[in-house]
Design an enzyme around this catalytic site. Sequence first.
Site, mmCIF file in Angstrom:
data_model
loop_
_atom_site.group_PDB
_atom_site.id
_atom_site.type_symbol
_atom_site.label_atom_id
_atom_site.label_comp_id
_atom_site.label_asym_id
_atom_site.label_seq_id
_atom_site.Cartn_x
_atom_site.Cartn_y
_atom_site.Cartn_z
ATOM 1 N N GLY A 1 -0.132 -4.244 10.445
ATOM 2 C CA GLY A 1 1.164 -3.921 9.860
ATOM 3 C C GLY A 1 1.168 -2.448 9.501
ATOM 4 O O GLY A 1 0.173 -1.928 8.991
ATOM 5 N N LYS B 1 0.829 -1.209 0.000
ATOM 6 C CA LYS B 1 0.000 0.000 0.000
ATOM 7 C C LYS B 1 0.861 1.257 0.000
ATOM 8 O O LYS B 1 0.574 2.231 -0.716
ATOM 9 C CB LYS B 1 -0.919 0.006 1.226
ATOM 10 N N ALA C 1 -1.212 1.214 6.447
ATOM 11 C CA ALA C 1 -1.463 0.180 7.455
ATOM 12 C C ALA C 1 -2.418 -0.863 6.906
ATOM 13 O O ALA C 1 -3.198 -0.593 5.990
ATOM 14 C CB ALA C 1 -2.042 0.806 8.721
ATOM 15 N N ASP C 2 -2.337 -2.043 7.482
ATOM 16 C CA ASP C 2 -3.276 -3.110 7.162
ATOM 17 C C ASP C 2 -3.565 -3.865 8.453
ATOM 18 O O ASP C 2 -2.633 -4.259 9.156
ATOM 19 C CB ASP C 2 -2.710 -4.059 6.106
ATOM 20 N N THR C 3 -4.849 -4.050 8.758
ATOM 21 C CA THR C 3 -5.257 -4.715 9.991
ATOM 22 C C THR C 3 -6.074 -5.951 9.660
ATOM 23 O O THR C 3 -6.958 -5.906 8.804
ATOM 24 C CB THR C 3 -6.106 -3.762 10.866
#
Length: 195
Positions: free
Chosen positions: A108, A53, A71-73
């Site tokens: 992340g 991203k 971010a990635d959740t």
Amino acid sequence: MSRIILASQSPRRRQLLDQIGLTGYEILVPQADESYEPSLPPAEIVRSISRKKAEAASRLAGDSEALIIAADTMVFLDSLRLGKPHSEQEAYSMLTSLSGRTHEVITGITVLQGSRLETCSDMTGVTFRPLTDAEKWSYIRTGEPMDKAGAYGVQGKAALFVTGISGDYFNVMGLPLHLLGQMLSSFGMDFFSFS
């Protein structure tokens, strides 16, 4: 001062950046490849996607000096990923799985500026009390769970289900602030300078 870009359309992430006093940032939502190798450990999956991203947002911005935050959740129960439900029945199944158990929320984060890229992840354990069928269906009918990983948002009515959190609460909302603050500090950002 460099442009600051949040590579996310999440209103919760914007709220959290505002909370820590980050102002003047732009929102850029890149189209990034979010595929991953299923055999990867959960923390590596979210780190990998956040990197993709950030790199896509940097290309889209066309500004090599822009500071990108991505971010990635994801929500995991027994190493099984629980994504966003596609139907009310799927949301019900997810809530049934989470009922009376502890699951993991892993985010992340990537900060990218020029050729410098830093990626980290954080994990928070969340414990739900046992839920009745009536509670699950009532919650589903609020519409809250339908656009959230794991079929719940801790900042909404699902807060009534949570009996314990082990780790950063803000990570459960999608952005672990203590970790992001450390990362941004290493890029020269001072959150406590009022001059």
